[in-house]
Scaffold this motif. Structure first.
Motif, PDB file in Angstrom:
ATOM      1  N   LEU A  22      -4.361  -2.742  -6.830  1.00 27.08           N
ATOM      2  CA  LEU A  22      -4.299  -3.683  -5.620  1.00 27.08           C
ATOM      3  C   LEU A  22      -5.510  -4.190  -5.169  1.00 27.08           C
ATOM      4  O   LEU A  22      -6.530  -3.563  -5.227  1.00 27.08           O
ATOM      5  N   GLN A  23      -5.625  -5.571  -4.966  1.00 29.07           N
ATOM      6  CA  GLN A  23      -6.876  -6.264  -4.102  1.00 29.07           C
ATOM      7  C   GLN A  23      -6.152  -7.066  -3.217  1.00 29.07           C
ATOM      8  O   GLN A  23      -5.044  -7.570  -3.332  1.00 29.07           O
ATOM      9  N   GLU A  66       0.816  -1.119  -0.193  1.00 26.84           N
ATOM     10  CA  GLU A  66       0.062   0.100   0.012  1.00 26.84           C
ATOM     11  C   GLU A  66       0.957   1.352  -0.043  1.00 26.84           C
ATOM     12  O   GLU A  66       0.520   2.340  -0.397  1.00 26.84           O
ATOM     13  N   GLY A  67       1.843   1.156   0.469  1.00 22.52           N
ATOM     14  CA  GLY A  67       2.961   2.288   0.573  1.00 22.52           C
ATOM     15  C   GLY A  67       3.615   2.647  -0.824  1.00 22.52           C
ATOM     16  O   GLY A  67       3.997   3.616  -1.027  1.00 22.52           O
ATOM     17  N   LEU A  68       3.257   1.679  -1.736  1.00 21.04           N
ATOM     18  CA  LEU A  68       4.019   1.759  -3.050  1.00 21.04           C
ATOM     19  C   LEU A  68       2.764   2.727  -3.998  1.00 21.04           C
ATOM     20  O   LEU A  68       3.078   2.740  -5.145  1.00 21.04           O
ATOM     21  N   ALA A  69       1.612   3.059  -3.244  1.00 24.35           N
ATOM     22  CA  ALA A  69       0.668   3.615  -4.201  1.00 24.35           C
ATOM     23  C   ALA A  69       1.098   5.040  -4.633  1.00 24.35           C
ATOM     24  O   ALA A  69       0.693   5.520  -5.687  1.00 24.35           O
ATOM     25  N   ILE A  79      -0.945  -4.864  -9.782  1.00 25.53           N
ATOM     26  CA  ILE A  79      -0.092  -4.603 -10.746  1.00 25.53           C
ATOM     27  C   ILE A  79       0.827  -3.517 -10.111  1.00 25.53           C
ATOM     28  O   ILE A  79       0.661  -2.662  -9.475  1.00 25.53           O
ATOM     29  N   VAL A  80       2.285  -3.846 -10.314  1.00 30.60           N
ATOM     30  CA  VAL A  80       3.177  -3.088  -9.787  1.00 30.60           C
ATOM     31  C   VAL A  80       4.091  -2.744 -11.172  1.00 30.60           C
ATOM     32  O   VAL A  80       4.305  -3.530 -12.040  1.00 30.60           O
TER      33      VAL A  80
END
Length: 183
Positions: A65-66, A45-48, A75-76
């Protein structure tokens, strides 16, 4: 056409200095009980917001993200920067843009982590497209964030091979072996 592959890895959390010991189903992180699943979810979540890794000249960003308490999927996007790169149009074979040294082209990759809540082991699936992937950058981010949250524990990612496939390999005569490491 580029080959799209889903590569499987194992996830295992151990106590630092005692890598072969099994851990209790939950462990304490700070003042609160946290699971491996919850720690990874918080990291992802910190990579949002796009994260810049200056030491490796890479950008990472979660674009989808799910999570359902067992699986974390999405997906990253990963991009490399650090040098000016001409962008060429394949139809005209002429340069259309000069990507600057501070810009990164963000290629998306699917991922899925299967970590039952309370477990210290799991499965990590990651997309590769041709020779490109995000496993090293993404798994290093997860490992670094995990270490920061739980300094007495280590998280390790290893290649996952189906036991039936491994048994077949071991029973056939060896003509040659090729070991591929994508790090």
């Amino acid at each position: 056409m580029k080959t799209i592959a889903i590569v499987s890895y194992t996830i295992k959390v151990t106590e630092r200095g005692k890598p072969s010991l099994e851990l209790p189903m939950k462990f304490i992180g700070g003042d609160e009980a946290e699971t491996v699943h919850a720690t990874f979810l918080k990291s992802i979540e910190g990579l949002a917001a796009c994260r810049d890794y200056e030491d490796r000249s890479q950008l990472l960003k979660i674009t989808d993200l799910q999570s359902d308490g067992t699986d974390i999927a999405g997906i990253v996007a990963r991009g490399d920067y650090g040098s000016e790169v001409p962008i060429i149009d394949r139809t005209t074979l002429k340069q259309t843009y000069l990507q600057g040294k501070d810009e990164g082209s963000m290629q998306p990759f699917y991922f899925r982590l299967h970590i039952p809540n309370g477990s210290t082991t799991g499965l990590f699936l990651m997309q590769r497209t041709g020779t490109k992937g995000a496993f090293t950058a993404f798994s290093q981010t997860l490992a670094d964030d995990f270490k920061e949250a739980h300094e007495d524990h280590l998280v390790r990612f290893g290649r996952a091979v189906d036991p039936a496939v491994m048994k077949e390999w071991l029973t056939r005569p060896a003509e040659s072996y090729t070991i591929v490491m994508n790090k």
